[in-house]
Design an enzyme around this catalytic site. Structure first.
Site, short mmCIF file in Angstrom:
data_model
loop_
_atom_site.label_atom_id
_atom_site.label_comp_id
_atom_site.label_asym_id
_atom_site.label_seq_id
_atom_site.Cartn_x
_atom_site.Cartn_y
_atom_site.Cartn_z
N GLU A 8 9.25 -70.34 24.93
CA GLU A 8 8.17 -69.65 25.67
C GLU A 8 7.14 -70.66 26.17
OE1 GLU A 8 8.32 -66.35 26.22
OE2 GLU A 8 9.75 -65.68 24.71
C1 LIG Z 1 16.67 -71.84 20.18
C2 LIG Z 1 16.22 -71.87 21.59
C3 LIG Z 1 16.25 -70.73 22.37
C4 LIG Z 1 15.88 -70.77 23.71
N1 LIG Z 1 16.01 -69.64 24.47
C5 LIG Z 1 15.85 -69.74 25.83
C6 LIG Z 1 16.19 -68.65 26.69
O1 LIG Z 1 16.58 -67.58 26.23
N2 LIG Z 1 16.08 -68.82 28.03
C7 LIG Z 1 15.64 -69.99 28.58
O2 LIG Z 1 15.57 -70.08 29.80
N3 LIG Z 1 15.29 -71.05 27.79
C8 LIG Z 1 15.40 -70.95 26.45
N4 LIG Z 1 15.09 -72.02 25.63
C9 LIG Z 1 14.62 -73.25 26.24
C10 LIG Z 1 13.17 -73.56 25.94
O3 LIG Z 1 12.35 -72.70 26.66
C11 LIG Z 1 12.96 -75.04 26.27
O4 LIG Z 1 13.61 -75.78 25.25
C12 LIG Z 1 11.51 -75.42 26.37
O5 LIG Z 1 10.92 -74.83 27.49
C13 LIG Z 1 11.32 -76.93 26.44
O6 LIG Z 1 12.15 -77.52 27.38
P1 LIG Z 1 13.05 -78.76 26.97
O7 LIG Z 1 13.81 -78.40 25.75
O8 LIG Z 1 13.83 -79.19 28.15
O9 LIG Z 1 12.03 -79.88 26.57
P2 LIG Z 1 11.31 -80.89 27.55
O10 LIG Z 1 10.71 -80.17 28.69
O11 LIG Z 1 12.20 -82.03 27.83
O12 LIG Z 1 10.12 -81.37 26.62
C14 LIG Z 1 10.26 -82.38 25.60
C15 LIG Z 1 8.87 -82.73 25.10
O13 LIG Z 1 8.07 -83.26 26.18
C16 LIG Z 1 6.91 -82.50 26.36
N5 LIG Z 1 6.63 -82.39 27.78
C17 LIG Z 1 7.45 -81.99 28.77
N6 LIG Z 1 6.82 -81.99 29.94
C18 LIG Z 1 5.57 -82.39 29.71
C19 LIG Z 1 4.41 -82.58 30.52
N7 LIG Z 1 4.38 -82.33 31.84
N8 LIG Z 1 3.30 -83.03 29.93
C20 LIG Z 1 3.26 -83.25 28.62
N9 LIG Z 1 4.30 -83.07 27.78
C21 LIG Z 1 5.45 -82.64 28.33
C22 LIG Z 1 7.21 -81.14 25.74
O14 LIG Z 1 6.05 -80.45 25.35
C23 LIG Z 1 8.09 -81.54 24.56
O15 LIG Z 1 7.30 -81.92 23.48
C24 LIG Z 1 15.41 -71.98 24.27
C25 LIG Z 1 15.33 -73.14 23.48
C26 LIG Z 1 15.75 -73.09 22.17
C27 LIG Z 1 15.71 -74.36 21.37
#
Ligand SMILES: Cc1cc2nc3c(=O)[nH]c(=O)nc-3n(C[C@H](O)[C@H](O)[C@H](O)COP(=O)(O)OP(=O)(O)OC[C@H]3O[C@@H](n4cnc5c(N)ncnc54)[C@H](O)[C@@H]3O)c2cc1C
Length: 602
Positions: A410
């Protein structure tokens, strides 16, 4: 209920307008209908979820689906859905309390429930056409179908609008072909409908589509294997691949390029519901923790008698109480705003959309605060259990693993922190919340001579309420100074934004608890609220500490010389108590109460 725009605090306005305790909604205000709902959901949680905890931990995905279906039969999946679409059509507070009391059994079910009822269903109820709503929402509300939400991709997580999945219009204009890869999709393994975001041609923004999924007639959709996760083990999480998946053109949601807006608004609802979903887990962890601590003896003494354990019990209990206070306060604000917009002639759909959007700042605040509280609660829960806390045989281990995800999905907590301040600044620029006036008043105050009067703080919370006012001034001083210094480039100064967000979060949470307790002290008597008063004071004391630290690091980072000295003096003034509360006494009061009751009892 307040019934004019003037009477209802706008989102973010808590910072510059004083709220009377009579105007906040608290869990003690639940109506008979809400109380009945709460009891029904809590009973379902015990019977269908907690009783089968071991199966959820053993990755029994089929069980998650089966229990979701039962929840549908009882109407729990349609609490927020209007009756016209086979839902219960209950208000926003009921939606939130359902999420709260259905979520503590296991994060697996809680995630499936949240993904389905929130981001899986809400995009259609908020943005769907009448035909789309008639066709899909009744199936989702009753659990005949389950929904999933496909936004994240391998290369597009926090940067959600950067997805590479494409949607190409057919020559006859009747359908789109979707191609691409989504990952981390909750409920993928058992859903019949996916909200899929894809880009049309070189559009700046993605577009949302309703995509039906039937494994027997897969239409180019394939699923990856179940992900093996740290927690929420029986929540189905898979990759989803689209290979020339044909979607009728009429299944586009809202309009072309509107997908990012849909995604963000669906997440606003998701965020407050996620906060709610972390509340009953905290209550349960406190109860399990205190029961163990009362039983477990070391040095011939129940460990709950040790001050070191009392600190934990007091802080865990306090955070749970504060989280409840803030979540239900915001929920009712949203409910009232929806009602106000309906009364003004908006359709329910428009009213709900705007009502939730208005409080996007509070939704982000709650998501961050409560997801971090449940994590620290579970962590201290393990510590109370000692070595047994590390064992799969006790409930703390799973609670800790399950809590961890709430800080990631979220919108990560980093993104939500920055969003909360960013949205507030934008609202100020648009004139929706007057921050500039109060911020310049604080600047004048900084240059003036401080008052040396000794106010009378004998009335309940009189000093705490002055302290809250001063903390708000701290935010205005820090954020106002930062905006002045960096202007639109502020968004590049993330460490500053994060510090400002922490200040904002602590103010909202602390104020919510004080208002709840004050309201209850007035109607039920101060004696009945002794422990709640202690919790409100303890939380505020901790908040002041955090705010002082974050304020200091911010000021030092952007101000120099005389300006820096003046602001640091202001910070000192704004974070100083006239009478410091005895924190040890407060913690003892709280810990002794939960020890005596042998459970979370508020
Ligand atoms: C169990 C699980 C269920 C999920 N369910 C869904 C779902 O149903 N539908 C769906 O669409 N997604 C889902 N997700 C995805 C989830 O919403 C994303 O994992 C989340 O939004 C973070 O994206 P990412 O994993 O690519 O991390 P990244 O975006 O790569 O982030 C990695 C780190 O970098 C930081 N970061 C990234 N960008 C910035 C910035 N601009 N400034 C500062 N810090 C930053 C983040 O805060 C984090 O600490 C799920 C994830 C999990 C693990």
């Amino acid at each position: 209920m307040a019934d004019t725009e003037k009477d209802i605090l706008r989102g973010g306005q808590f910072l510059v307008k004083e709220t009377n305790c009579e105007d906040v909604f608290t869990p003690e205000d639940f109506s008979e209908e809400q109380t009945m709902m709460k009891e029904a959901v809590a009973e379902f949680n015990e019977r269908e979820i907690i009783a089968h905890k071991a199966r959820f931990e053993a990755k029994d995905y089929a069980l998650t689906e089966e229990v979701m279906r039962k929840a549908g039969e009882l109407g729990f999946l349609g609490v927020a859905v209007p009756e016209a679409y086979n839902g219960l059509g209950m208000g926003f507070v009921s939606t939130v309390l359902t999420c709260d009391y259905i979520s503590s059994g296991t994060g697996s079910f809680s995630t499936a429930f949240g993904a389905h009822t929130g981001i899986g269903t809400m995009p259609i109820t908020l943005y769907g056409t009448e035909e789309q709503k008639q066709k899909y929402v009744p199936k989702l509300a009753t659990g005949e179908w389950f929904g999933a939400y496909c936004l994240t991709e391998p290369g597009a997580g926090s940067d959600a609008n950067s997805g590479k999945t494409t949607a190409t219009l057919s020559d006859d204009g009747k359908s789109y072909k979707i191609n691409g890869q989504k990952m981390w999709i909750s409920n993928a393994g058992f859903c019949s409908l996916m909200i899929v975001f894809a880009r049309i041609e070189d559009d700046k923004n993605i577009t949302g589509f309703i995509v039906e999924y039937d494994p027997k007639n897969a239409n180019g959709i394939t699923l990856g294997e179940e992900e093996h996760k740290l927690g929420i083990r029986a929540s189905s999480t898979r990759q989803v691949f689209f290979n020339d998946t044909v979607v009728p053109a009429e299944n586009m949601l809202a309009g072309r390029g509107e997908g990012f807006k849909i995604a963000m608004n669906a997440l606003n609802v998701g965020r407050i519901k996620l906060a709610a979903a972390c509340l009953d887990s905290q209550r349960r962890i406190v109860t399990t923790g205190v029961q163990y601590a009362n039983e477990r003896k070391q040095f011939k003494t129940p460990i709950s008698d040790f001050g070191a354990i009392k600190i934990k019990l007091a802080e865990m209990t306090t955070n749970a109480y504060v989280g409840e206070s803030a979540t239900y306060r915001a929920s009712k604000n949203i409910e009232d705003r929806i009602a106000m917009r309906e009364a003004a002639g908006n359709t329910h759909q428009e009213a709900e959309l705007k009502g939730v959007e208005e409080y996007a700042i509070e939704c982000s605040i709650l998501k961050v605060a409560v997801s971090e509280d449940v994590q620290s609660c579970a962590d201290e829960g393990i510590q109370i259990f000692g070595g047994m806390g590390f064992s799969e045989e006790t409930p703390m281990e799973a609670a800790w693993r399950d809590a961890r995800i709430a800080r990631i999905y979220e919108g990560t907590n980093e993104i939500n922190r920055m969003l909360s301040v960013g949205m507030l600044v934008k609202k100020a620029m648009k004139g929706h919340v007057d921050l500039l006036g109060p911020a310049s008043e604080v600047q004048s105050e900084l240059m003036g001579i401080p008052s040396f009067e000794t106010p009378d703080f004998s009335e309940l919370f009189s000093e705490e309420k002055v302290m809250i006012k001063k903390l708000k001034k701290t935010f205005l001083m820090v954020a106002g100074g930062a905006v002045q210094k960096f202007g639109p480039q502020l968004e590049e100064h993330q460490q500053l934004l994060i510090a400002a967000a922490d200040i904002l979060i602590e103010i909202y949470m602390a104020e919510s608890a004080i208002l709840r307790t004050e309201k209850n002290a007035k109607r039920f008597g101060e004696d009945s609220q002794k422990t709640q008063i202690a919790m409100s004071k303890l939380y505020l004391y901790n908040a002041v500490d955090i705010i002082e630290k974050k304020g200091k690091e911010s000021i030092i980072s952007f101000a120099e010389g005389d300006e820096q000295r003046m602001m640091l003096m202001g910070l000192k003034r704004f974070t100083k108590y006239q009478n410091y509360p005895d924190i040890v006494d407060l913690r003892n009061e709280i810990a002794e109460k939960v020890k005596a009751e042998n459970k979370y009892c508020f």
